[in-house]
Structures are given as C-alpha cells and as structure tokens.
Design a protein around this motif. Sequence first.
Motif, PDB file in Angstrom:
ATOM      1  N   ARG B  22      65.935   5.714  66.339  1.00  0.00           N
ATOM      2  CA  ARG B  22      65.638   7.035  66.870  1.00  0.00           C
ATOM      3  C   ARG B  22      64.211   7.439  66.525  1.00  0.00           C
ATOM      4  N   TYR B  23      63.776   7.063  65.340  1.00  0.00           N
ATOM      5  CA  TYR B  23      62.409   7.427  64.973  1.00  0.00           C
ATOM      6  C   TYR B  23      61.416   6.624  65.785  1.00  0.00           C
ATOM      7  N   ARG B  26      61.037   7.803  69.178  1.00  0.00           N
ATOM      8  CA  ARG B  26      60.417   9.106  69.217  1.00  0.00           C
ATOM      9  C   ARG B  26      58.902   8.996  69.157  1.00  0.00           C
ATOM     10  N   ARG B  42      54.045  15.892  64.805  1.00  0.00           N
ATOM     11  CA  ARG B  42      54.528  16.951  65.693  1.00  0.00           C
ATOM     12  C   ARG B  42      54.301  18.323  65.058  1.00  0.00           C
ATOM     13  N   ASP B  44      53.952  21.014  66.476  1.00  0.00           N
ATOM     14  CA  ASP B  44      54.720  22.084  67.130  1.00  0.00           C
ATOM     15  C   ASP B  44      56.105  22.246  66.509  1.00  0.00           C
ATOM     16  N   LEU B  45      56.514  21.229  65.728  1.00  0.00           N
ATOM     17  CA  LEU B  45      57.826  21.313  65.077  1.00  0.00           C
ATOM     18  C   LEU B  45      57.694  21.518  63.565  1.00  0.00           C
ATOM     19  N   ALA B  46      56.505  21.893  63.131  1.00  0.00           N
ATOM     20  CA  ALA B  46      56.236  21.977  61.697  1.00  0.00           C
ATOM     21  C   ALA B  46      57.279  22.816  60.959  1.00  0.00           C
ATOM     22  N   LEU B  47      57.605  22.360  59.754  1.00  0.00           N
ATOM     23  CA  LEU B  47      58.573  23.079  58.923  1.00  0.00           C
ATOM     24  C   LEU B  47      57.884  24.279  58.302  1.00  0.00           C
ATOM     25  N   ARG B  48      58.556  25.429  58.369  1.00  0.00           N
ATOM     26  CA  ARG B  48      57.881  26.656  57.963  1.00  0.00           C
ATOM     27  C   ARG B  48      58.389  27.254  56.661  1.00  0.00           C
ATOM     28  N   GLU B  51      63.480  26.222  53.040  1.00  0.00           N
ATOM     29  CA  GLU B  51      64.819  26.097  53.590  1.00  0.00           C
ATOM     30  C   GLU B  51      64.850  25.075  54.739  1.00  0.00           C
ATOM     31  N   GLU B  52      63.823  25.126  55.594  1.00  0.00           N
ATOM     32  CA  GLU B  52      63.754  24.157  56.688  1.00  0.00           C
ATOM     33  C   GLU B  52      63.535  22.739  56.164  1.00  0.00           C
ATOM     34  N   GLU B  55      66.838  21.408  55.155  1.00  0.00           N
ATOM     35  CA  GLU B  55      67.643  21.003  56.302  1.00  0.00           C
ATOM     36  C   GLU B  55      67.268  19.594  56.764  1.00  0.00           C
ATOM     37  N   GLU B  56      65.957  19.305  56.724  1.00  0.00           N
ATOM     38  CA  GLU B  56      65.479  18.026  57.239  1.00  0.00           C
ATOM     39  C   GLU B  56      65.685  16.882  56.261  1.00  0.00           C
ATOM     40  N   LYS B  61      70.193  13.795  52.848  1.00  0.00           N
ATOM     41  CA  LYS B  61      69.551  13.067  53.939  1.00  0.00           C
ATOM     42  C   LYS B  61      68.459  12.128  53.446  1.00  0.00           C
TER      43      LYS B  61
END
Lengths: 288, 458
Positions: B22-23, B26, B42, B44-48, B51-52, B55-56, B61
Amino acid sequence: MDSKQGVNHMEPLARAFSRSVSEHPADGGLFGPQSVVWRVHRDRSFPLAALRSLMIQALHPLAMAGVAEHSNWKEDPFGRLAATSGYILTVTYGDTAAAHKAADRVRAIHSHVNGTDPATGLAYRAGDPSLLLWIHAAMVDSIVHVVQRYGRGLDSPGADRYVWEMVRFAELVGVPAKDVPPSVTSLEEYIESVELRQATPAARDAIGVILDPPWLEDETRELWRDLGRVAAGTLPAWARSMYGFAEPDPESMERDLVRQLIGAVDLAFESQPGVMEARERIELRTRA
Amino acid sequence: MNQSRIGRIAPLARLALRIGGRYLARSPQLVFASVERRAELRHDLALRSAEEVAEELGYMKGVLMKIGQMASYVDEDMPQTFRAAMARLQHNAPPMSPALAASVIVEELGDAPERAFARWDALPFAAASIGQVHRAITRDGRAVAVKVQYPGIARSITSDLRNVALLRRVVSAAFPGMDTQSLIDELGERLREEVDYLLEADNQEYFAQYYDGHPVIHVPGVVRELSTARVLTTELVSGESFEKVLQWDQHERDMAAETINRFVSRSLYRLHAFNGDPHPGNYLFHGNGRVSFLDFGLTKRFTNQDLVPLVEALRCLVIEKDGDCFRSALERAGFLKPGAPVSTETIVDRFGLFYSTVLQDAPMTITPAFASAIVRRFFDAKGPLAPYSDVPRTYVVLQRINLGLYAVLGSLNATANWRRIGQELWPFVMGPPSTPIGEAEARWERERAAREPAAAIR
C-alpha cells in the motif's frame, strides 16, 4: 480443514469503505465535511462500536427475527457486515444522490421482510418505524458510548450535536423525525423505555457467531475475539445480564489497552487496498 | 514448505506485503528518495497534533510495522523493492505540520526553531524513523539536518511494548511455533533504542570520530548542543540515492559496494561495533566510491569475547581449512549445539556458504540470486543442521545486518576480490592494500596513527 479457512474478512469491509467514499462527489452529502457525523464516523474505534450496536440491536426479538429469518448473514457474516457498514458510510460520506439511492434500496429490501417471531409469537415488519427506531437508537447510543470512551474523544455538547445530526439518518429509512430522540439523554431514556427486550435463542446464536466467527484468518482471529470481549464489556448492565455475560475485568477495559487492540485491528484494515486512499479523500475534504 | 521456518513466517510476510504494497502503490519515490523529497511528502495530509500522531503511529501500529519490517528481511520471495519498502515503512507516516514540528523544537531546545537556528526550513525534506528531517543553518553558520521526533511517540511505543499479551498474540499468529519471547525481546530492545535520539547521537559520534578524514567513508558529525532525546542535529550531507546509483555504470557500483563492505568489516573488526539497517535509504553516494552513512538508530557494540569465536571460525575455515577447528569455533559461539550427530563435512558444507565470498582468492560477483540463496540457507529449517543450529541473541542483529548487506551488494551486482579486501582487515592476517580504495585507506590509517598514537592500537 474447512475450505473457507483463512478467508480475508477485511476485504469486503475495505471494498465497502472505499466504494462509499466517492472520488468525485457532486456535493457534501446529507451532513457535510464539517459535521460531527463526519468526524465521528471515521473514528478508528468504529469496529468496537459496530459490535456493541449489533449486540444491543439483537436484543429486540422482532428486529432479531427479521434478520434471522430473512438474511444470509450466517453464510457470509462479513459480507453482511460490509453491506451494513457500506450503507452507513455511503449515507455519511456519499453525495446527496448516493445517500438517497442507498436509502431507497434499504427501504425496498425492508418491504419484503415480514413474519412472525418464533420466540414471542408476535408479528413483525422490517419497515415498521418502531423497529427501525430501535435499530437506530442502539447504533447511535453505541457509537456515542464507544467513541467517548475509546475514540478520539467527543465532549458532551459534541455528543448531543451528533445525536441531533443523526435524526436525519433515521428519517432517511422511514422513522418520522419527531419520533427520533435528539439528545444523548433522550436517547438513553428511549432505550430504557422499550419493553420488548430479551435475548431470544436467535439473538444468542447470532452473537455467538459474531464473537467467534468461523473461517477467520489466523492473523486476526485472536484480535477479533479480544475485540468482541471488549465490546461485550461495554454493554449496559441490563444487556449484559440478558446475555449472561460476566462483568468485565476493569483492567481489560482500560483505555490504553483497548486503544492498542483497536490500533492493531485498524492497521490490518488500513493495509487493505483502497482504505488509506479513501481515508485521505475524507481527510482532504474536511481540510478544504 | 509449511514446516520450514520461511513457511511459518509466510502469514506475517503476507501481512507485511499488504502493508508494504500500500505504501509502495501510494508513493514509490518516497521509499527511495533521499534528497529532494519535498514534493513527495504529503504536506496536504500533515499531522497537526500529538493526537493525530498517535492515530497514525501509536497504539501498536508503529510496533507492528516494525515486526513487518523484520519479516521483510527474512522472506526470500519478497522482491527487492518490497524489502526496501518494508525497511522504510516506519518512515512513511505523513509529515508533521510546521507548527507541530516547531512545538517539539520549543519543548526540546527551549526556543522557537527560528530562534534556535539562524535559518529554519519549516517544511521537512525527508522522513526519518519516527520523525522527520528539516534543513537548517545553525547560528554559527553550519548547514545541518535536524531530525525531529513525533511528539508522544516515545511514550506510546513504551506503553505498546508493555502490552506483552497483545504483542504475543499478534506475533505468535504470525510466527507460529517460533520463540515468540525472544522476538518480542529483540523488537523491544530495538525500539527502545530507536526512540532515544541521545543514544543515536552517542553512536553516530563514535563512528564519526573514528572515520574522521577517511577517504571514502563519511559519517556526518553530531551537533551536540542542538541535540536531545527527541531532536538530533547533524551535519547536512547531500548525495545521490541508492536508486540513482543503480543506474550508474558497473565500475561506480562496484566501488560503492566495496566501500559499504569495507565500512561493515572495519566497523566490526576495528570499532567492535555494527551499525544499523543496511537498507538503501541509509546511504548517500558521491561517486568514486565515496559513501555517506546515515542513521545510527540501531548500533550494536561487541565485546572482545563476543568477537573471538567469530574471528576463530573465519580463520579456521578460510585460512587453516580445518573443519574440526571451524566446528568447535561455531560451537563456542553458540551457533551449533556441541555434539550434534552430524559429520564435520556437512557442517563445513552448510555453514560454508556464508563464507563463500571469501573462500577463494579471486574476483566474485554478488548477484541478487546469490544474495537470496544465502538468506534461504540461513532460514532453512529442513536442512540437516536445522535441529542443532541457533543464532545466539548477541549475534541476532549482526546476522540480520549481514543478510541485509548481501541484499544490498546483490542489487548492486557488485564484483570484487572480497577475500583480499577482507584480509586487509582480518586481525589474523592484516593483509596489504588490495585496491585503490584500500591504498587510500592505508594512507589514512598511517596519518591517523601519526596524529593520534593511541588510535593505532585499535
């Protein structure tokens, strides 16, 4: 060895997810990227919420009978799960037309589901708004409970806002909006007020399969069983005692442990083709 | 096949492949890119938020990805590109937003990045293990690479590793029949090392000081005053990626391979240390055999006692050609159970493959097929020695790195007289320089000894 051993149960769920999140939506759909529904429905604790929903939903004998007597879920539990999750996701993240189309299909299917529950002797119709309300309430209550406890967090106003936004969701399948509880408290009161609640043989049978589904891959069987145990542990006392589940060990319900379990399951899900891309599409739309 | 160790690993390898696939699908460039990666990250998908990040990468994980990465080293059917993808897996989470990365700098260095540094590039140029790398210029004018760790990830990984019950569940499903405990132990030790950038700073400095002035091996220096447990500031290096080098002519590739090989041998025999994952992303190439070595997150140091049996085994087999001597060295190292009912010829035949690049005094090409034959033999559970052989924990990292090294040299399709090069460094031979790089290295060593007499003893 069963020939179905090792079926990849994540695949239909992943496909449903990917298909529900359109690449070129015509509009923001029924709720919109800034809604609480959008935020809550992509919480990674969702599998847990789904299991809890099913366990509560099954405790209405007539709702259970409709599923037991009219669905192939036992032959293909994950296909059935994928269909339901696909519906929820399409209504959430699909555009308005896709949401209405999905709801029309559900209504059409419901119109053929009628019968008599062998356990209570009562007649049922799947299109009956009072049954649909039960299904809705059990789902929304479970999502709120699980996301607040194990998800990314949902404060009280957020939870009320979510329950209120979800009135639209119930309305779509045929429950009059005025009958749908619009807040967390009224939702709980409604659930407590439903008198016909019991674990029929069909319900016990169904939950047994859900807690330990046949043909799971080795990679995830233990994880799934753990998830089921946690879901059972989140049930309200009345539901737990109907199933005869023991009170959960508080240690095993600890937030970090459960989040780790969810993370492991989520990694397996996210590594399915298309899932990460669909998540990115949702993420980018909420940021736009 | 099901009985073999590879067969038992297969379910995890499949899981790993799915993750890797998948990576790769991508953003293939991200896997190899090392220099200009800005466009591929990416943003535009930066972790802010922390908490994010959790999740990642948190909540098991990151840890499970690491297990997938370990599996990627041992599955011979896994194509080279996948192996590289797996090795880079943990590097592929979305980047942090500029504000989130800056908040880590504030917490760690006590000042906003724009003040802690003279210039700060707010967008990262590369992904790194559990973090990302920013370009910056220090206040005294040095160009540096600043590795910034994801906030909260160290705590999260520590907590994940404590959940042994869940780890055991996942690992034993993936590696049925194997010693789950030792796998989890190894994984735990490795991750705990990786989250502490100060440990990495120590290791990198150890290597950088030793290789200072080396003609072809370069280890970027550490800027101590701008490094903490979660921020690692090192000299900025630019060079070509491994993927680029694969398009260079064979002569250049041979020289690059020779340098990588020399780095491994020299580090082992002179520094008594072994570094990192020999995966493609950890090298930058400058032509003429010059290579920069990055990422010292995994460094294993050896005692003399650890090394003696390895050196003995090598000497017995390659120089003395004495099977019994070889066998008893392997037994002392713990690779082979004493008194195994197997003939010494079989032992020489089976274990000898691992020494086949240095058995003959002649040029030899390490092909991808040869590299995978080595890996296959290593994990061959059906062979006559399987019930009696083992890899003692001290050498687990060494073995894995060795296998990775073969994979790297194999993809370079490198030719050299590996025996002659090896002899330059083997303590029981200390042979003369055998190549131009060897000559340059010998000069460096002489100058080094003259400058710093104590270094000559090492």
